[in-house]
Design a protein around this motif. Structure first.
Motif, short mmCIF file in Angstrom:
data_model
loop_
_atom_site.label_atom_id
_atom_site.label_comp_id
_atom_site.label_asym_id
_atom_site.label_seq_id
_atom_site.Cartn_x
_atom_site.Cartn_y
_atom_site.Cartn_z
N TYR B 27 3.31 9.97 -7.37
CA TYR B 27 4.01 9.37 -8.51
C TYR B 27 3.13 9.52 -9.74
O TYR B 27 2.02 9.01 -9.77
CB TYR B 27 4.29 7.88 -8.26
CG TYR B 27 5.22 7.61 -7.11
CD1 TYR B 27 6.51 8.11 -7.12
CD2 TYR B 27 4.81 6.86 -6.02
CE1 TYR B 27 7.37 7.87 -6.08
CE2 TYR B 27 5.67 6.61 -4.98
CZ TYR B 27 6.94 7.11 -5.01
OH TYR B 27 7.80 6.86 -3.97
N ARG B 30 -0.31 10.68 -9.20
CA ARG B 30 -1.12 9.88 -8.27
C ARG B 30 -0.59 10.08 -6.86
O ARG B 30 0.54 9.69 -6.55
CB ARG B 30 -1.03 8.41 -8.68
CG ARG B 30 -1.85 7.50 -7.81
CD ARG B 30 -1.62 6.06 -8.26
NE ARG B 30 -1.67 5.19 -7.09
CZ ARG B 30 -1.00 4.07 -6.97
NH1 ARG B 30 -0.20 3.67 -7.94
NH2 ARG B 30 -1.12 3.35 -5.90
N ALA B 51 -1.99 -0.28 6.09
CA ALA B 51 -2.31 -1.30 5.10
C ALA B 51 -1.18 -1.44 4.08
O ALA B 51 -0.40 -0.51 3.86
CB ALA B 51 -3.61 -0.94 4.39
N SER B 52 -1.10 -2.60 3.48
CA SER B 52 -0.07 -2.83 2.47
C SER B 52 -0.30 -1.88 1.29
O SER B 52 -1.43 -1.68 0.85
CB SER B 52 -0.16 -4.29 2.00
OG SER B 52 0.77 -4.50 0.97
N GLY B 53 0.76 -1.26 0.82
CA GLY B 53 0.66 -0.37 -0.33
C GLY B 53 0.19 1.03 0.01
O GLY B 53 -0.07 1.84 -0.89
N CYS B 54 0.11 1.37 1.31
CA CYS B 54 -0.41 2.70 1.66
C CYS B 54 0.70 3.75 1.69
O CYS B 54 0.42 4.93 1.83
CB CYS B 54 -1.13 2.65 3.00
SG CYS B 54 -0.04 2.55 4.40
N GLY B 55 1.94 3.34 1.55
CA GLY B 55 2.99 4.35 1.44
C GLY B 55 3.98 4.37 2.58
O GLY B 55 4.74 5.33 2.73
N LYS B 56 4.02 3.32 3.39
CA LYS B 56 4.96 3.29 4.52
C LYS B 56 6.41 3.28 4.03
O LYS B 56 7.24 4.04 4.51
CB LYS B 56 4.71 2.04 5.38
CG LYS B 56 3.28 1.91 5.86
CD LYS B 56 3.07 0.69 6.73
CE LYS B 56 3.31 -0.62 6.00
NZ LYS B 56 2.33 -0.90 4.94
N SER B 57 6.70 2.42 3.05
CA SER B 57 8.07 2.38 2.52
C SER B 57 8.41 3.68 1.82
O SER B 57 9.55 4.14 1.88
CB SER B 57 8.22 1.22 1.54
OG SER B 57 8.05 -0.01 2.20
N1 ADP Z 1 8.80 4.74 -7.60
C1 ADP Z 1 7.45 4.55 -7.66
N2 ADP Z 1 6.77 4.89 -8.78
C2 ADP Z 1 5.44 4.71 -8.85
N3 ADP Z 1 4.69 4.21 -7.88
C3 ADP Z 1 5.30 3.85 -6.73
C4 ADP Z 1 6.71 4.00 -6.57
N4 ADP Z 1 7.04 3.55 -5.33
C5 ADP Z 1 5.89 3.15 -4.77
N5 ADP Z 1 4.85 3.33 -5.59
C6 ADP Z 1 3.44 3.05 -5.26
O1 ADP Z 1 3.17 3.73 -4.06
C7 ADP Z 1 2.32 2.95 -3.24
C8 ADP Z 1 2.91 2.84 -1.88
O2 ADP Z 1 4.02 1.97 -1.95
P1 ADP Z 1 4.85 1.57 -0.64
O3 ADP Z 1 5.35 2.81 0.00
O4 ADP Z 1 5.85 0.58 -1.03
O5 ADP Z 1 3.73 0.90 0.29
P2 ADP Z 1 3.92 0.09 1.65
O6 ADP Z 1 5.35 0.07 2.02
O7 ADP Z 1 3.07 0.81 2.64
O8 ADP Z 1 3.38 -1.28 1.40
C9 ADP Z 1 2.09 1.64 -3.94
O9 ADP Z 1 0.84 1.66 -4.56
C10 ADP Z 1 3.19 1.59 -4.97
O10 ADP Z 1 2.73 0.92 -6.12
#
Ligand code: ADP
Ligand code: MG
Lengths: 270, 268
Positions: B27, B30, B51-57
């Motif tokens: 993104y 980054r 870990a939280s925020g590592c990109g699972k979602s």
């Molecule tokens: N659409 C987006 N634009 C910019 N950054 C994003 C976007 N979606 C997620 N992020 C960033 O990507 C990282 C991973 O997010 P996410 O996949 O939600 O993590 P997880 O589900 O593992 O907690 C986070 O740092 C989040 O801030």
């Protein structure tokens, strides 16, 4: 106990709610008595009894010249303008607001435009409307419509955008097309806010209506008020003001009732 | 730490139902995910932890085709790369997964009616769809609230409805993003049984993100761990996460890697 945690009992709440009305009525009665005691011919603050007699006469005794009950004619003319103007604004802003909220291309095209247009003071456009549409019904209706449509459009597009992304994605995973998302996900969740937005903008709609009627009309609530102003007929003016307030309150109450009945899933948030 | 992607093997032939190749996502320059390769067999239950925020979602959104990767492809049965979400991929989120303005029954019927042209079933089809919905609600224990709106349901009931609704659309893969994350521990346990049963009945291929490692091992056939293999202490955001471990979670959840170590110990 902190003031923020103190709540009145049910009975106290009713008394408290009635208090400002009682205070206003009392202030009026006292002011009226003082002025009338000093000068029985004073027209500024007629006695409540005088206003009541005037009101009864206006609503029951036909005008000697035309043989009509003027207040009902005025009410009908004004409500018609209000309904058409607000109805048009609601229809336009529902379509535009949903389109802006749902479709990125239209959002890029119109969001900024609507934001700028909503900054134009509608009353400043009234002379333009009179020139373009003449002094008839159209210019008054158009004033109401362009007066409230930008606000409604912005409000509704925000409401559509506030629908959780999860729901939009979910609908797509169930096979919904853009049209189906609009009709079955966005529209039903936007309609309650349309009614809410209309309720909020009715105050402005009345303002535009009365302003337009005051400037150029031959019937209508606003027209009558500004007509009798010349004779300092405060009893008539006050009767009309109270009547307009009653109408506005009744419309607001009806809209709230409708949205509670029509959108049970909204629960207590209406 | 490089773990060779484990391939689902059936009689020596690699059978890949979901195939992820060279996946990167960043993104604004980054990187969030990098170099993800994955093969998942039909009917496999894949848990994803990290870990939280590592990109699972983010990975789930890519599987869902809600967004496009910077690089790489995801295919189901070697089909075309999807460009937007559709009925092939069902999803249940932690929240907001059902429609608040529709009753419980209408939420299930929506899984059929939303795919029509205007979103409404014909008069004839409607009653049949309602009967099917009622049968499903009976099956998932929500028949008694068929006419209620979701806001009046408990969190566990809402998620059961969301899963039932997603399955009604008969997707080829089901994606769950922390589906039980907002539930209390007791409800979560009963949801585990619920998901296990439905999975046994449908043989659905499932990806589930969870922050609960035990949950991942309990429900999953595999547990994928997302983490950053490369780490620059001066610039923590310079690299994205990838799959650093791929555990076999069947047979009571003995981690795949430790099993390898056991083999080494035995042979030594
Ligand atoms: N659409 C987006 N634009 C910019 N950054 C994003 C976007 N979606 C997620 N992020 C960033 O990507 C990282 C991973 O997010 P996410 O996949 O939600 O993590 P997880 O589900 O593992 O907690 C986070 O740092 C989040 O801030
Ligand atoms: Mg997440």
């Amino acid at each position: 106990m902190r003031l923020v945690n103190r709540h009145p009992s049910r009975r106290a709440a009713i008394v408290l709610a009635a208090l400002p009305f009682a205070a206003l009525a009392l202030a009026y009665v006292v002011g009226s008595e003082i002025r009338l005691a000093a000068n029985p011919q004073d027209k500024l603050l007629p006695a409540p009894g005088t206003i009541w007699e005037t009101a009864v006469r206006l609503f029951t005794v036909p005008d000697p010249r035309s043989g009509e009950l003027l207040v009902w004619q005025d009410t009908w003319a004004s409500l018609r303008r209000l309904a058409i103007g607000v109805g048009l604004a609601a229809a336009i802003s529902l379509v535009l607001g949903m389109a802006i909220g749902l479709l990125p291309y239209l959002r890029r095209t119109f969001a900024g435009f609507v934001a700028v247009i909503s900054m134009v003071p509608p009353l400043a456009l009234l002379p333009v409307l009179f020139i373009v549409f003449g002094l008839g019904e159209v210019s008054k209706i158009v004033l109401i419509t362009i007066g409230i449509a930008p606000f409604l459009t912005r409000d509704l597009s925000q409401r559509v955008l506030a629908i959780p992304r999860e729901q939009m994605v979910k609908a797509q995973t169930l096979g919904a097309s853009s049209l189906v998302i609009a009709l079955r996900v966005a529209l039903p969740q936007t309609l309650p806010h349309l009614i809410g937005g209309v309720r909020l903008s009715l105050g402005a709609a009345w303002l535009f209506l009365i302003a337009a009627e005051a400037v150029a009309s031959d019937v209508g609530l606003g027209y009558r008020i500004f007509l009798v102003r010349r004779y300092l007929a405060m009893d008539i003016i006050l009767t009309y003001v109270i009547w307009i307030t009653v109408l506005a309150f009744a419309i607001d109450w009806t809209l709230r009732w409708v949205s509670r009945r029509a959108f049970p899933w909204m629960g207590a948030s209406l | 730490m490089g773990v060779a992607p484990r391939l689902p093997v059936d009689g020596g032939v690699v059978v890949s139902f979901v195939r992820v190749r060279g996946l990167w996502q960043s993104y604004g320059g980054r990187p969030i995910l990098e170099r993800i390769d994955l093969d998942v067999a039909k009917g496999e239950f894949v848990s994803i932890v990290g870990a939280s925020g590592c990109g699972k979602s983010t990975f789930l959104r890519l599987l869902l085709a809600e967004e496009m990767p910077s690089r790489g492809t995801i295919r189901i049965e070697d089909g075309p790369v999807a460009r937007e979400p559709g009925r092939e991929r069902g999803v249940v989120f932690q929240r907001y997964s059902v429609f608040p303005h529709l009753t419980v029954r209408a939420n299930v019927v929506a899984a059929e009616s939303f795919a029509t042209r205007r979103g409404w079933l014909s008069r004839a089809g409607r009653q049949a769809a309602r009967d099917r919905a009622d049968a499903l609600l009976e099956r998932i224990g929500l028949a008694h609230v068929a006419d209620a709106y979701p806001a009046t349901l408990s969190g566990g009931m809402q998620q059961r409805l969301a899963i039932g609704q997603a399955l009604t659309a008969r997707p080829r893969i089901l994606l769950l993003d922390e589906p039980f994350g907002a539930l209390d521990p007791g409800t979560r346990l009963s949801m585990h049984d619920f998901v296990s049963e439905l999975r046994a009945e449908t043989g659905m291929t499932i990806f589930m993100v969870t922050h609960d490692l035990a949950e991942g091992f309990k429900l999953g056939d595999r547990v994928l761990v997302f983490d950053k293999p490369r780490w620059d202490p001066h610039e923590p955001e310079a690299f994205g996460a990838t799959i650093t471990y791929d555990f076999d979670a069947r047979h009571g959840g003995i981690p795949y890697q430790i099993k390898e170590d056991d083999h080494a110990a035995i042979h030594a």
